[in-house]
Design a protein around this motif. Structure first.
Motif, mmCIF file in Angstrom:
data_model
loop_
_atom_site.group_PDB
_atom_site.id
_atom_site.type_symbol
_atom_site.label_atom_id
_atom_site.label_comp_id
_atom_site.label_asym_id
_atom_site.label_seq_id
_atom_site.Cartn_x
_atom_site.Cartn_y
_atom_site.Cartn_z
ATOM 1 N N GLU A 1 0.838 -1.200 0.000
ATOM 2 C CA GLU A 1 0.000 0.000 0.000
ATOM 3 C C GLU A 1 0.874 1.253 0.000
ATOM 4 O OE1 GLU A 1 -3.361 2.386 0.037
ATOM 5 O OE2 GLU A 1 -3.255 0.199 -0.197
ATOM 6 N N ARG A 2 1.935 1.244 0.796
ATOM 7 C CA ARG A 2 2.828 2.407 0.858
ATOM 8 C C ARG A 2 3.537 2.655 -0.470
ATOM 9 N NH1 ARG A 2 3.854 0.241 6.038
ATOM 10 N NH2 ARG A 2 5.756 -0.812 5.271
ATOM 11 N N ARG A 3 3.727 1.605 -1.237
ATOM 12 C CA ARG A 3 4.380 1.747 -2.541
ATOM 13 C C ARG A 3 3.382 2.026 -3.660
ATOM 14 N NH1 ARG A 3 9.546 0.544 -3.869
ATOM 15 N NH2 ARG A 3 10.942 -0.040 -2.148
ATOM 16 N N GLY A 4 2.176 2.362 -3.303
ATOM 17 C CA GLY A 4 1.196 2.717 -4.311
ATOM 18 C C GLY A 4 0.471 1.544 -4.925
ATOM 19 N N GLY A 5 0.579 0.371 -4.284
ATOM 20 C CA GLY A 5 -0.171 -0.789 -4.761
ATOM 21 C C GLY A 5 0.556 -1.650 -5.763
ATOM 22 N N GLN A 6 1.856 -1.435 -5.965
ATOM 23 C CA GLN A 6 2.617 -2.246 -6.916
ATOM 24 C C GLN A 6 4.067 -2.319 -6.479
ATOM 25 O OE1 GLN A 6 1.973 -1.431 -11.084
ATOM 26 N NE2 GLN A 6 4.076 -1.982 -11.613
ATOM 27 N N ALA A 7 4.611 -3.546 -6.389
ATOM 28 C CA ALA A 7 5.997 -3.715 -5.961
ATOM 29 C C ALA A 7 6.461 -5.124 -6.287
ATOM 30 C CB ALA A 7 6.142 -3.449 -4.462
ATOM 31 N N THR A 8 7.773 -5.314 -6.333
ATOM 32 C CA THR A 8 8.339 -6.645 -6.523
ATOM 33 C C THR A 8 8.504 -7.324 -5.165
ATOM 34 O OG1 THR A 8 10.629 -5.899 -6.347
ATOM 35 C CG2 THR A 8 9.607 -5.819 -8.536
ATOM 36 N N ALA A 9 8.748 -8.625 -5.196
ATOM 37 C CA ALA A 9 8.968 -9.357 -3.952
ATOM 38 C C ALA A 9 10.205 -8.836 -3.227
ATOM 39 C CB ALA A 9 9.105 -10.848 -4.244
ATOM 40 N N LYS A 10 11.261 -8.523 -3.974
ATOM 41 C CA LYS A 10 12.489 -8.028 -3.344
ATOM 42 C C LYS A 10 12.255 -6.685 -2.664
ATOM 43 C CE LYS A 10 15.796 -10.453 -6.299
ATOM 44 N NZ LYS A 10 16.909 -10.314 -7.269
ATOM 45 N N GLN A 11 11.470 -5.824 -3.294
ATOM 46 C CA GLN A 11 11.165 -4.533 -2.681
ATOM 47 C C GLN A 11 10.383 -4.720 -1.387
ATOM 48 O OE1 GLN A 11 9.166 -2.808 -6.064
ATOM 49 N NE2 GLN A 11 10.909 -1.502 -6.567
ATOM 50 N N LEU A 12 9.417 -5.619 -1.411
ATOM 51 C CA LEU A 12 8.607 -5.853 -0.214
ATOM 52 C C LEU A 12 9.423 -6.503 0.893
ATOM 53 C CD1 LEU A 12 5.308 -7.071 -1.921
ATOM 54 C CD2 LEU A 12 5.744 -4.845 -0.876
ATOM 55 N N PHE B 1 3.987 -10.123 -14.282
ATOM 56 C CA PHE B 1 5.384 -10.158 -14.662
ATOM 57 C C PHE B 1 6.302 -9.787 -13.498
ATOM 58 C CE2 PHE B 1 3.032 -9.664 -18.556
ATOM 59 C CZ PHE B 1 3.628 -10.587 -19.385
ATOM 60 N N GLY B 2 6.055 -10.425 -12.355
ATOM 61 C CA GLY B 2 6.918 -10.227 -11.197
ATOM 62 C C GLY B 2 6.562 -9.054 -10.322
ATOM 63 N N HIS B 3 5.577 -8.277 -10.704
ATOM 64 C CA HIS B 3 5.119 -7.159 -9.881
ATOM 65 C C HIS B 3 3.815 -7.559 -9.190
ATOM 66 C CE1 HIS B 3 8.015 -4.907 -12.254
ATOM 67 N NE2 HIS B 3 7.911 -3.935 -11.378
ATOM 68 N N TYR B 4 3.828 -7.465 -7.869
ATOM 69 C CA TYR B 4 2.636 -7.798 -7.094
ATOM 70 C C TYR B 4 1.774 -6.551 -6.953
ATOM 71 C CZ TYR B 4 5.021 -12.130 -6.196
ATOM 72 O OH TYR B 4 5.657 -13.338 -6.366
ATOM 73 N N MET B 5 0.479 -6.736 -7.149
ATOM 74 C CA MET B 5 -0.429 -5.604 -7.189
ATOM 75 C C MET B 5 -1.695 -5.904 -6.409
ATOM 76 S SD MET B 5 -0.200 -4.804 -11.275
ATOM 77 C CE MET B 5 1.391 -4.762 -12.107
ATOM 78 N N GLN B 6 -2.327 -4.850 -5.975
ATOM 79 C CA GLN B 6 -3.615 -4.975 -5.321
ATOM 80 C C GLN B 6 -4.703 -5.091 -6.373
ATOM 81 O OE1 GLN B 6 -3.407 -1.274 -3.232
ATOM 82 N NE2 GLN B 6 -2.726 -2.223 -1.328
#
Length: 273
Positions: free
Chosen positions: A45-56, A84-89
């Motif tokens: 949520e803090r990353r705007g609803g989209q991030a990779t596993a490594k970022q999280l 494509f590797g980006h997790y999203m809400q």
């Protein structure tokens, strides 16, 4: 000896450092995996609803293997999407009665399902709302290549027919703003390669005409979309078939357009989406 082992096990259960499923001897039971999953969702949520596993993993300081395991669980439960590797809400489902007959307003997918069976094609509906392209309803036979990443429709609207149909109705400034937020990238060898090419192509699309694409969004599939207007929102009804049926797109699109126009003429569309 047996009593000593039992006491040791009891002490381990009561010690929160040795049994991480308890936060205190007398406190409520806290499942560490649930806590960590909540932390991942909050970080997303803090990353705007989209991030990779490594970022999280970096944001939450959760080990990467554990992060992958938790993300897979959240995917299976429908709480996340993976593009494509980006997790999203997942996008919040809008109120859908705006593009279906009045008698079917409680189940918009049923309307699409009937069209799907009639055309022997996947059918789905999308709209452009608050600067984003969203798929908000689809037939139950949607192929895995599409259902696995439905939110990809927002970030790769330049590639599929529904997105192109919607973006073609925007002004040039609105399109450029969209691509600043969702940079153009190729998903297949047939996708437009860059923003400039995408902008030129969209400028050539007649805003109120159907759009077709073949293997631009997903290899092995072709899609078409017809535009409709629902109140102040741009929307599109789309179909998808295997690429070996691409030669049927003109006929299928005409039938899809007839169905959409029939729903509009029936006066069952509301303008409050």
């Amino acid at each position: 000896m047996q009593n000593s082992q039992q006491n040791s096990q009891w002490n381990a259960q009561r010690d929160p450092r040795r049994n991480p499923q308890r936060n205190s001897p007398n406190g409520p039971t806290l499942i560490v995996s649930v806590q960590r999953a909540c932390r991942l969702l909050a970080a997303l949520e803090r990353r705007g609803g989209q991030a990779t596993a490594k970022q999280l993993a970096r944001d939450t300081q959760i080990p990467l293997p554990t992060t992958y395991h938790l993300l897979r669980t959240l995917l299976q439960e429908g709480m996340l999407l993976n593009a494509f590797g980006h997790y999203m809400q997942p996008p919040a489902a809008p109120e859908l009665p705006t593009c279906v007959p009045a008698s079917e307003k409680s189940a918009p997918e049923d309307w699409l399902e009937r069209i799907s069976r009639h055309l022997s094609a996947t059918t789905y509906a999308a709209l452009y709302r608050d600067g984003e392209v969203e798929v908000f309803a689809r037939s139950r036979n949607t192929p895995e290549a599409l259902t696995a990443t439905p939110v990809l429709f927002g970030s790769a609207a330049h590639a599929h027919a529904a997105g192109q149909c919607l973006l073609a109705r925007l002004t040039d400034a609105q399109r450029r703003d969209h691509f600043r937020r969702h940079p153009v990238f190729p998903l297949t060898p047939y996708t437009v390669p860059d923003t400039g090419t995408a902008l030129r192509r969209l400028s050539e699309i007649t805003p109120f005409q159907p759009v077709v694409e073949v293997q631009e969004f997903a290899m092995g599939y072709a899609s078409a979309a017809v535009p409709i207007s629902v109140g102040g929102a741009f929307a599109a009804i789309s179909l998808c078939v295997p690429a070996n049926r691409a030669h049927q797109l003109r006929s299928l699109t005409a039938q899809l357009n007839d169905r959409a126009e029939a729903a509009l003429r029936a006066g069952s569309l509301r303008g409050d989406a």
